[in-house]
Design an enzyme around this catalytic site. Structure first.
Site, PDB file in Angstrom:
ATOM      1  N   LYS A  26      23.916 -39.333  14.006  1.00  0.00           N
ATOM      2  CA  LYS A  26      24.146 -38.406  12.877  1.00  0.00           C
ATOM      3  C   LYS A  26      25.469 -38.692  12.162  1.00  0.00           C
ATOM      4  O   LYS A  26      26.375 -39.304  12.723  1.00  0.00           O
ATOM      5  CB  LYS A  26      24.077 -36.967  13.385  1.00  0.00           C
ATOM      6  N   ARG A  33      17.513 -35.171  21.852  1.00  0.00           N
ATOM      7  CA  ARG A  33      16.624 -35.809  20.871  1.00  0.00           C
ATOM      8  C   ARG A  33      17.342 -37.055  20.364  1.00  0.00           C
ATOM      9  O   ARG A  33      18.353 -36.943  19.659  1.00  0.00           O
ATOM     10  CB  ARG A  33      16.331 -34.823  19.740  1.00  0.00           C
TER      11      ARG A  33
END
Ligand code: 9MG
Length: 289
Positions: free
Chosen positions: A234, A268
């Protein structure tokens, strides 16, 4: 949890029931990301995307994923939402094909009740909703389907979420939102053992907000249901390291290790094999909570 306990914990097989059991052990699980969106397989053509997605799903399973999350909507800031037909067309054939080939449970990453229903009928055993079942019909659909559900926090929508996100108390507000959604799910008849929460790293949050949530993850584990986190690759890791998305593996692994030490149950991730190695080391030294 010790190394022995981790070795003894059941690895989930393909059904919602076995996934529910694996979640209750609180052994950290690795959820592989399988995006079936034009920007993830950009070499063109619907059939080529299907082949690539299937191949990627088989790789995630071979690397040791406990769960594979299949999604047809890009939630990158500013991304155009797919039509319902586009989303169904991307997700359902991939779920169906993978369900026949891997023993790993599949999750469907969607906010649309129609996609939830079609994906579960095709073999998915979990719903991952970045909008926490707030779309019309989503809560009733998830309750009816009887599979585990992950409720994620997001401020505003993917189109606008990174335009100056603000909170007075990010940890308190995210916790209160998730607690409210858990109450609504329980009232709708979803059993507590089918619920997970996720702070939604990067979804309407600045770097400072993301770091505050990671530091205080125990505020969410206190809600009494497993916590899922998505930190892999991210932009917060890019902000911290100065690295582009292709070079964020070390940052992703460090973030995964911190999250597990602070009580996360589902990671995840894009890089399943490397994340499994992190878990093996943490487990060996007794650092898995
Ligand atoms: C779909 N998706 C993208 N990022 C995510 C995250 O951090 N958590 C969950 N649950 N889903 C995500």
């Amino acid at each position: 949890m010790t190394g022995t306990a981790l070795a003894a914990a059941p690895r989930p097989t393909g059904t919602a029931a076995s996934l529910g059991r694996a979640l209750r052990t609180r052994r950290p699980l690795v959820c592989g990301v399988l995006n079936v969106t034009p920007d993830s397989f950009s070499d063109g053509g619907r059939f080529r995307s299907f082949d690539r997605a299937l191949e990627r799903g088989l790789t995630l399973a071979a690397e040791g994923a406990d769960l594979i999350d299949v999604g047809g909507e890009s939630t990158r800031p500013g991304a155009r939402p797919p039509t319902l037909a586009e989303e169904l067309d991307r997700v359902v054939p991939v779920v169906e094909a993978l369900a026949g080939r891997v023993a790993v449970p599949l999750s469907v990453d969607t906010s649309r009740p129609e996609v939830m229903g079609a994906a579960v009928a095709a073999g998915a055993g979990m719903v991952n909703d970045v909008r926490a079942l707030q779309r019309p019909g989503a809560l009733a659909a998830a309750a009816e389907l009887g599979v585990p559900v992950c409720l994620m926090h997001m401020q505003r929508s993917p189109e606008t979420m990174q335009e100056d996100p603000r909170y007075r108390d990010v940890v308190g507000e995210v916790r209160a939102f998730l607690a409210g959604r858990l109450r609504d799910c329980l009232e709708a008849g979803i059993p507590p053992e089918h619920l997970l929460v996720d702070p939604g790293f990067g979804f309407g949050k600045t770097l400072a907000h993301n770091l505050a949530l990671l530091r205080s993850l125990d505020a969410l584990t206190g809600l009494g249901v497993p916590v899922m986190v998505g930190l892999s690759r991210k932009s917060l890791l890019g902000q911290l390291t100065g690295r582009g998305v292709a070079d964020r593996l070390p940052g992703s692994l460090a973030a995964a290790a911190v999250a597990v030490q602070r009580g996360a149950t589902v990671l995840r991730v894009h890089d399943v094999a490397a994340t499994r190695d992190v878990l093996a080391v943490l487990d060996a030294v007794g650092s898995v909570t």
